[in-house]
Design an enzyme around this catalytic site. Structure first.
Site, PDB file in Angstrom:
ATOM      1  N   ARG A 146       0.838  -1.197   0.000  1.00  0.00           N
ATOM      2  CA  ARG A 146       0.000   0.000   0.000  1.00  0.00           C
ATOM      3  C   ARG A 146       0.876   1.251   0.000  1.00  0.00           C
ATOM      4  O   ARG A 146       2.039   1.226   0.412  1.00  0.00           O
ATOM      5  CB  ARG A 146      -0.909   0.023   1.231  1.00  0.00           C
ATOM      6  N   HIS A 240      -2.990   2.804  -5.756  1.00  0.00           N
ATOM      7  CA  HIS A 240      -3.909   1.691  -5.529  1.00  0.00           C
ATOM      8  C   HIS A 240      -4.119   0.879  -6.802  1.00  0.00           C
ATOM      9  O   HIS A 240      -4.229  -0.348  -6.748  1.00  0.00           O
ATOM     10  CB  HIS A 240      -5.254   2.186  -5.009  1.00  0.00           C
ATOM     11  N   ARG A 243      -1.233  -1.378  -7.106  1.00  0.00           N
ATOM     12  CA  ARG A 243      -1.401  -2.530  -6.198  1.00  0.00           C
ATOM     13  C   ARG A 243      -2.368  -3.537  -6.825  1.00  0.00           C
ATOM     14  O   ARG A 243      -2.140  -4.749  -6.797  1.00  0.00           O
ATOM     15  CB  ARG A 243      -1.929  -2.022  -4.858  1.00  0.00           C
ATOM     16  N   HIS A 266      -3.858  -8.990   3.314  1.00  0.00           N
ATOM     17  CA  HIS A 266      -5.290  -9.016   3.589  1.00  0.00           C
ATOM     18  C   HIS A 266      -5.585  -9.941   4.766  1.00  0.00           C
ATOM     19  O   HIS A 266      -4.947 -10.985   4.922  1.00  0.00           O
ATOM     20  CB  HIS A 266      -6.074  -9.505   2.360  1.00  0.00           C
ATOM     21  N   TYR A 275      -9.883  -8.961  -6.730  1.00  0.00           N
ATOM     22  CA  TYR A 275      -8.880  -8.878  -7.787  1.00  0.00           C
ATOM     23  C   TYR A 275      -9.021  -9.996  -8.816  1.00  0.00           C
ATOM     24  O   TYR A 275      -8.323  -9.987  -9.827  1.00  0.00           O
ATOM     25  CB  TYR A 275      -7.475  -8.926  -7.178  1.00  0.00           C
TER      26      TYR A 275
END
Length: 296
Positions: A146, A240, A243, A266, A275
């Site tokens: 992040r 983001h 990522r 996560h 994703y």
């Protein structure tokens, strides 16, 4: 007083980031102002749901998106749950509230070609800032960390010999992320450039401004936006999305979903599954091109 205690609770017990705590405090303060103006209340600890519903109507009328309204109500809900926890109230007013419907937001990752152009075709300056910017892009793509995690990296978190980096994630959870071989020489080159700065005020932080102080989140956003705007026509060029790109490219190449979950930091698989949308789209293209029945 309750709001101050709530802010301390979020920071100290829940270990929320400064950015998250600030957002919660702002949302609740706006509702306090609404109640003061419309109902002459100085405290929101004991309000009926109708007051909150009327606030929602005002927010929507002012053009706020359903997603933004839901975020503000989530802040209120967390506050009232805290009041329950400390015994200030028995039942919070949002117990039967249903979130406003929102359309599912699908973020499109950068293509492999766009990333390659951003890293290789774009002309980076040869000075400290150019070296730093290239490493920031490369490290975000190589690790999927992040933006705030990148900003908070320390020099001591690097292990170039072991090709890993220690990342401090949400709620102060640490994880070890492998460093892709391509990015290791860039790290070493950046460290040399960093060491050559005239002044280093922040000796611990990895990424610095040329003045020797730690970089900040909005600068990282501007760096990604600046370089990717040159190679991509996407409206949103952000850390983001990079990522998101990291996760999607790994899944497209056959990475295991659980492994990607661990790399991203996560806490649940559900967070990682968002994703898979683009990965499935890629699989469909492969299936369409390769299945013998599709060639007839």
């Amino acid at each position: 007083m309750s709001l101050e205690a709530f802010i301390s609770y979020l920071s100290l017990e829940k270990n929320y980031s400064h950015h998250t705590v600030t957002a919660y405090a702002k949302d609740i303060s706006v509702f306090v102002e609404f109640c003061e103006l419309n109902y002459q209340l100085s405290s929101i600890d004991d309000v009926p749901y109708v007051f909150i519903r009327n606030w929602i109507i005002v927010l929507v009328s002012d053009g706020l998106s359903n997603r933004s309204v839901n975020r503000k109500i989530a802040s209120l809900k967390a506050y009232y749950k805290f009041l329950q926890k400390i015994g200030r109230i028995e039942v919070h007013p949002l117990v039967k509230h249903k979130a406003l419907k929102t359309s599912k937001k699908i973020e499109i990752p950068f293509s492999f070609e766009e990333v390659e152009k951003a890293l290789n075709a774009v002309n980076f300056n040869t000075d400290f800032e150019g070296v730093r910017d290239k490493l920031i892009i490369g490290l975000l793509y190589a690790t999927g960390i992040r933006r705030i995690e990148l900003v908070n990296l320390k020099v001591k978190d690097l292990d170039l010999k072991g090709k890993t980096i220690k990342v401090l994630g949400k709620r102060n959870k640490e994880r070890i992320v492998p460093l892709a071989p391509f990015v290791c020489p860039w790290v070493a080159f950046y460290l040399d450039s960093r060491e050559a700065l005239p002044v280093i005020n922040d000796k611990e932080s990895l990424f610095l401004l040329k003045t020797g102080v730690k970089v900040y989140e909005s600068l990282v956003y501007r760096i990604i936006n600046r370089y990717f705007s040159k190679v991509s026509s996407k409206q949103k060029n952000s850390p983001h999305i990079l990522r998101h790109t990291f996760a999607t490219h790994l899944l497209n190449e056959g990475a295991d979903l659980n492994s990607v979950k661990e790399l991203l930091g996560h806490s649940s698989l559900a967070s990682t599954q968002v994703y898979t949308h683009n990965s499935i789209a890629e699989l469909k293209k492969v299936h369409l091109a390769a299945h013998p029945r599709n060639k007839k």
